[in-house]
Write an enzyme that holds these catalytic residues in place. Structure first.
Site, PDB file in Angstrom:
ATOM      1  N   CYS A  13       0.761  -1.265  -0.061  1.00  0.00           N
ATOM      2  CA  CYS A  13       0.063  -0.097   0.055  1.00  0.00           C
ATOM      3  C   CYS A  13       0.931   1.310  -0.054  1.00  0.00           C
ATOM      4  CB  CYS A  13      -0.828  -0.011   1.121  1.00  0.00           C
ATOM      5  SG  CYS A  13      -1.773  -1.444   1.389  1.00  0.00           S
ATOM      6  N   HIS A  42      -3.351   8.467   5.168  1.00  0.00           N
ATOM      7  CA  HIS A  42      -3.658   7.085   4.341  1.00  0.00           C
ATOM      8  C   HIS A  42      -4.894   6.507   4.751  1.00  0.00           C
ATOM      9  CE1 HIS A  42      -2.380   3.585   2.382  1.00  0.00           C
ATOM     10  NE2 HIS A  42      -2.422   2.833   3.484  1.00  0.00           N
ATOM     11  N   HIS A  89      -9.681   1.323  -1.184  1.00  0.00           N
ATOM     12  CA  HIS A  89      -8.354   1.009  -1.280  1.00  0.00           C
ATOM     13  C   HIS A  89      -7.699   0.449  -2.410  1.00  0.00           C
ATOM     14  CE1 HIS A  89      -4.174   0.931   0.135  1.00  0.00           C
ATOM     15  NE2 HIS A  89      -4.407   0.453   1.327  1.00  0.00           N
TER      16      HIS A  89
END
Length: 420
Positions: free
Chosen positions: A165, A303, A337
């Site tokens: 990520c 994030h 995401h």
């Protein structure tokens, strides 16, 4: 040592909203969720999350067939995003083929769908007789970077970070460093991801996937919210064109923003549980690289995965460094995401925010969790003049990355030797 200043001159996006930066940004400014039910997930035994952010059907025929045959979905996303970014940056073919123009585009893994298709055939008779020669080019770790370079004729270095990520911000940060050091003049940087049930399953297995909103997909994920129950996986590709300020001025192209700091560090306290101290240190290192104090930052793009442990850890780190006055929001409530693509797609939205003077909120943040309430959450669109923003990207495996981006002022173009 004198370093080159690094600016952003091109943006390209393929997102769960569709193809194009304007499609992405317009949907986000409307507060539109890109999350929908995904019927294929329901068919997976034991998988509890049935929602995702899927790229709508797109026409890949803009990419010549001789190049498409080595591409999975993720490479198609990356190439289409790169094409848009190059066009917006006015990078012509001769400049693309220069050894001073390179690519840094990463993914979490090679195409999982291609691997599934291969093993479904292979395990039937333990035979490779049906394997096509293009298989490897779809599953190799640098599949997106290589396919972008091949399809668009990029002549410089090709790199492909794989930091889950954190990949998107790492790729952009590495491009920033390469240009600042004079190793490359122009870089296409970003990340791409294609959705597969295995990806969703990994988050489900570690109890980090949203499972309570399958019948109401637009309400999840819920970053920072008291009723958040995990992240929602998505797909897409984001690419930014970075180049030296001197190059942009010489070419006479519009400058969208300037990258002024980057840092990445390792969190060795736990491979899956983030440590606020290491997140804080990563942001401090990025600020030091930019030569800034925390009080000079106007906005933090978090994030913010909507996980039980990740959101409070990031909020504590932000509060320690910036207090409770700097606006904070995250975009996974809009997009889900997008994993390796998240840093790039979210930074594209941040660049547009700086240009427009509009601070976008965290979607689905109705009631902040008390463990996340120590920062100033943006919950509605706010007209706001912002000059300097922080973009965070963190990954399972303990990889942290932070980037500092600054709105580019016209007077800076007239006096490139001065720092603003």
């Amino acid at each position: 040592m004198s370093l080159n200043r690094v600016v952003i001159t091109g943006l390209g996006a393929v997102s769960p909203y569709g193809v194009g930066v304007e499609t992405l940004y317009a949907a986000m400014t409307r507060g539109q969720s890109a999350i929908t039910e995904h019927p294929d997930l329901k068919a997976i035994k034991g998988l509890r999350c049935h929602i995702a952010g899927l790229v709508p059907e797109l026409d890949a025929r803009e990419i010549p067939r001789k190049h498409r045959r080595t591409m999975s979905r993720m490479s198609v996303f990356a190439v289409l995003a790169a094409m848009e970014a190059l066009e917006s940056a006015r990078v012509d073919e001769s400049l693309r083929r220069s050894e001073q123009t390179g690519v840094i585009i990463g993914t979490t893994v090679g195409s999982p769908q291609t691997l599934q298709d291969f093993f479904a055939e292979y395990l039937r008779e333990f035979s490779i007789e049906q394997v096509k020669s293009s298989l490897f080019f779809k599953i190799m770790g640098h599949t997106c970077a290589a396919n972008v370079a091949q399809a668009l004729g990029i002549g410089g270095r090709v790199m492909a970070p794989s930091a889950a990520c954190a990949t998107g911000v790492q790729a952009i940060g590495l491009g920033y460093e390469a240009i600042a050091l004079g190793r490359q003049g122009i870089m296409l940087c970003g990340g791409a991801e294609e959705l597969h049930p295995l990806t969703v399953g990994i988050f489900d297995i570690i109890n980090a996937a949203s499972t309570g909103y399958n019948t109401d997909p637009g309400r999840s994920p819920r970053p920072f919210d008291a009723r958040r129950d995990g992240t929602v996986c998505s797909e897409g590709g984001g690419v930014l064109v970075l180049e030296s300020l001197d190059s942009a001025l010489e070419r006479g192209v519009p400058i969208l923003a300037e990258i002024i700091g980057f840092a990445s560090n390792s969190d060795t306290t736990n491979i899956s549980t983030p440590d606020p101290g290491r997140i804080e240190q990563c942001m401090r290192l990025a600020l030091a690289d930019a030569g800034l104090e925390p009080g000079q930052v106007d906005y933090v793009n978090a994030h913010a995965t909507a996980t039980e442990l990740g959101d409070p850890a990031e909020c504590r780190a932000i509060a320690r460094l910036f207090g409770d006055a700097v606006p904070v929001s995250g975009f996974k409530g809009h997009l889900g995401h997008t994993l390796a693509a998240s840093g790039a797609l979210e930074l594209i939205a941040v660049v547009r925010m700086l240009q427009d003077g509009l601070c976008l909120p965290t979607l689905n943040l109705d009631q902040p969790d008390p463990e996340c309430a120590m920062v100033r959450h943006v919950r509605e669109p706010e007209p706001r003049i912002m000059d300097i923003a922080v973009k965070n990207n963190f990954a399972l495996g303990g990889v942290n990355a932070s980037l500092i981006v600054r709105k580019f002022a016209e007077h800076a173009a007239r006096h490139p030797e001065r720092h603003y």
